[in-house]
Design a protein around this motif. Structure first.
Motif, mmCIF file in Angstrom:
data_model
loop_
_atom_site.group_PDB
_atom_site.id
_atom_site.type_symbol
_atom_site.label_atom_id
_atom_site.label_comp_id
_atom_site.label_asym_id
_atom_site.label_seq_id
_atom_site.Cartn_x
_atom_site.Cartn_y
_atom_site.Cartn_z
ATOM 1 N N ALA A 157 -9.929 -4.347 -5.062
ATOM 2 C CA ALA A 157 -8.645 -3.709 -5.370
ATOM 3 C C ALA A 157 -7.929 -3.214 -4.117
ATOM 4 O O ALA A 157 -6.712 -3.291 -4.005
ATOM 5 N N ALA A 158 -8.707 -2.688 -3.160
ATOM 6 C CA ALA A 158 -8.078 -2.105 -1.978
ATOM 7 C C ALA A 158 -7.776 -3.163 -0.921
ATOM 8 O O ALA A 158 -7.087 -2.882 0.049
ATOM 9 N N GLY A 159 -8.310 -4.354 -1.102
ATOM 10 C CA GLY A 159 -8.046 -5.401 -0.123
ATOM 11 C C GLY A 159 -8.811 -5.199 1.171
ATOM 12 O O GLY A 159 -8.264 -5.403 2.261
ATOM 13 N N ILE A 160 -10.085 -4.802 1.060
ATOM 14 C CA ILE A 160 -10.920 -4.726 2.269
ATOM 15 C C ILE A 160 -11.148 -6.160 2.732
ATOM 16 O O ILE A 160 -11.639 -6.985 1.967
ATOM 17 N N PRO A 161 -10.751 -6.482 3.976
ATOM 18 C CA PRO A 161 -10.755 -7.896 4.377
ATOM 19 C C PRO A 161 -12.153 -8.429 4.665
ATOM 20 O O PRO A 161 -13.055 -7.671 5.022
ATOM 21 N N PRO A 194 -4.004 1.549 -2.636
ATOM 22 C CA PRO A 194 -3.536 0.189 -2.878
ATOM 23 C C PRO A 194 -2.723 0.172 -4.171
ATOM 24 O O PRO A 194 -3.048 0.903 -5.097
ATOM 25 N N LEU A 197 -6.406 -3.983 3.805
ATOM 26 C CA LEU A 197 -6.667 -2.554 3.946
ATOM 27 C C LEU A 197 -6.788 -2.130 5.411
ATOM 28 O O LEU A 197 -6.341 -1.040 5.779
ATOM 29 N N SER A 210 -1.766 -5.161 -9.048
ATOM 30 C CA SER A 210 -1.329 -6.536 -8.766
ATOM 31 C C SER A 210 -0.164 -6.956 -9.660
ATOM 32 O O SER A 210 0.251 -8.107 -9.615
ATOM 33 N N HIS A 231 -17.920 -1.348 5.637
ATOM 34 C CA HIS A 231 -16.543 -0.936 5.936
ATOM 35 C C HIS A 231 -16.396 0.587 5.838
ATOM 36 O O HIS A 231 -16.911 1.205 4.908
ATOM 37 N N LYS A 235 -3.506 -17.321 -14.216
ATOM 38 C CA LYS A 235 -3.599 -16.670 -12.904
ATOM 39 C C LYS A 235 -4.786 -17.176 -12.111
ATOM 40 O O LYS A 235 -4.725 -17.341 -10.904
ATOM 41 N N TYR A 258 0.862 -1.185 0.000
ATOM 42 C CA TYR A 258 0.000 0.000 0.000
ATOM 43 C C TYR A 258 0.896 1.232 0.000
ATOM 44 O O TYR A 258 1.924 1.270 0.686
#
Lengths: 119, 414
Positions: free
Chosen positions: B163-167, A115, A93, A118, B115, B83, A4
């Protein structure tokens, strides 16, 4: 784990004490930021951190044409500019937001969390 | 399709949708995929159940069907893209779910949809879609926006989560109270939009939204049975919803609490709401954490709904609760509502003095001008009351409220 980009926002013009009002203020924020960086290194989430020199030192390079074009100054006119950055390596995040909150407190500026892609 | 099958599908959709989406999201790590496959699995049910009969465990059938579809989809994509092959291998060998983990998945889903990194609009839309199981057109209609706009809003939110990786997990203990508060704020917003619809074009009360908010809050209560604010919000919603039938007159006018036909209230909901408030009062008496905003608002509503005649309202109790509320939530709106209790105890002149102090903070809030107008009317200051009603009418967005305020204004003497 993901990278990040923690973007520190600051003013367009730097004064005698960079982005800070007084020597004491700058020293205090630098110390807090240094301690925060040390902790990131210990935790293993540190990738990179630094402040940036003021926006007037920027050069925009357009290499998309036949010959590269160099333009003095930042890409966009704005009231606030990137003043520094961290790159952190964390699981998600939530972890990045928590570090951004602590980093923001340490350096005394707002921080934008971006972010990375990839690739 | 026979009525019995259609009813079964509707019921299973209502009861199982969130569980299916949540369990697929955890297994495949992709909320958008989970949503699509849950939708396809229900479409398959519509096709097959009339022919094959309703399966013995319909919820498990839908989850299994949706999971198979997800694996098929990932395999197809994997052949195109190495992938995805990697992603598939990562998720395909996930261990079987331990008992009880499913409820946990729904809780994860709620925290992801609510979130704080998402805009409030996106949180509301995502929660109604993923947890509530409403369709995009239904949500668009509820919030008076175009379907395409609502579709984009949800797509953008899913994109950010990815994309932001919010868990997809329950927050850590130190973060939990704030995050639960965030979930409750979303549910309360959905409820309020139904309870006092903001658009002048929309129905004044939209029971489908209040019902959905209550349903989702019941789910949160089931998942977090020991959280006082969750109980408080559910009680607040039930005690408010209980009065819905009496709140709008036959002529489409909002009816004030003191003028409502209390016989038309839903007494089952009142009993349930008051029982929840009692549970919280007992818990606080045992020394649990001080009651938060929703518990106090619920307690105030319990005072109002526990008497068969408005004249028997225990206003000193209401005032004491507002004082407590002002302590945890010192907002001008709380001060405004507190002033109404003051007017019942100490008279309209004392209340008006406290209301006037809020003029700067609440100048563009219709309820401020409506409350002020009522106090001025009671004090015989008709000309001032008229001006205040005019301001309130201009600011009120709800059609039934406008009708009510207009009648009050037109009743004024000269």
């Amino acid at each position: 784990m993901a990278h990040y980009f923690l973007v520190v926002w600051g003013p367009s013009d730097y004064g005698e004490f960079d982005t800070y009002g007084t020597q004491e203020e700058r020293d205090a924020q630098m110390e807090a930021t240094g301690a925060f960086n040390d902790r990131l290194r210990e935790e293993g989430s540190f990738v990179y951190a630094n402040g940036l020199t003021e926006p007037s030192t920027a050069t925009v390079v357009d290499g998309t044409g036949a010959e590269p074009i160099f333009t003095d100054g930042p890409y966009l006119e704005s009231k606030e500019y990137f003043a520094g950055l961290w790159i952190v390596d964390v699981p998600d995040l939530d972890a990045a937001l928590m570090l951004a909150a602590e980093g923001s407190k340490a350096c005394g500026r707002k921080v934008e969390v971006r972010p990375t892609g990839s690739v | 399709m026979t009525d019995a099958v259609a009813e079964a599908i509707t019921r299973v959709h209502r009861e199982e949708w969130a569980r299916v989406v949540a369990s697929l999201t955890r297994r495949f790590g992709d909320l958008g995929l989970a949503e699509d496959m849950a939708g396809e699995a229900f479409a398959t049910a519509v096709e097959r159940w009339p022919r094959d009969g309703i399966p013995p465990n319909p919820g498990a059938w839908v989850t299994l069907t949706a999971s198979r579809k997800a694996i098929d989809r990932l395999r197809r994509e994997a052949r195109r893209d190495a992938k995805h092959q990697e992603a598939l291998m990562l998720h395909d060998d996930s261990p079987p779910e331990p008992a009880g983990a499913v409820d946990d998945d729904r809780l994860r889903l709620l925290f992801t949809c609510c979130h704080p990194a998402l805009s409030m609009e996106a949180r509301v839309a995502l929660t109604l879609r993923m947890v509530g199981g409403l369709t995009v057109p239904e949500i668009a209609h509820a919030f008076l926006v175009l379907e395409v706009t609502m579709g984009q809003r949800i797509t953008r939110a899913k994109g950010k989560i990815r994309a932001a990786g919010i868990p997809f997990r329950v927050p850590e203990a130190h973060d939990l109270p704030a995050r639960v508060a965030g979930v409750l704020a979303v549910l309360y917003l959905v409820f309020n939009e139904g309870y006092l619809a903001s658009g002048t074009e929309s129905e004044p009360v939209r029971r489908e939204l209040t019902a959905e908010a209550i349903r989702m809050t019941r789910l949160v209560r089931e998942l977090l049975p020991h959280d006082g604010e969750v109980a408080g919000l559910l009680a607040l919603m039930l005690l408010t919803e209980a009065r819905a039938a009496a709140r709008v007159s036959a002529s489409g006018e909002l009816v004030r609490l003191d003028e409502q036909d209390r016989g038309a209230w839903d007494h089952a909901l009142i009993v349930e709401g008051i029982a929840l408030v009692r549970e919280r009062v007992d818990a606080v008496a045992r020394g649990e954490a001080v009651p938060g905003r929703y518990q106090l608002l619920a307690a105030i509503n319990a005072v109002h709904t526990s008497v068969p005649d408005a004249r028997d309202t225990d206003w000193s109790q209401v005032l004491a609760l507002y004082d407590q509320l002002a302590g945890v939530n010192p907002s001008p709106i709380v001060a405004l509502n507190r002033a109404i209790a003051v007017s019942e105890l100490d008279g309209p002149d004392v209340a008006l003095a406290s209301v006037e102090r809020l003029a700067t903070a609440l100048d563009d809030y219709h309820a401020f001008h409506a409350t002020r107008a009522d106090l001025l009317r009671r004090l015989g200051r008709s000309a001032d009351a008229r001006i205040a009603y005019d301001r309130a009418i201009a600011l009120a967005g709800n059609s039934a409220e406008v009708a009510h305020l207009t009648r009050r204004r037109d009743q004024l003497g000269h």
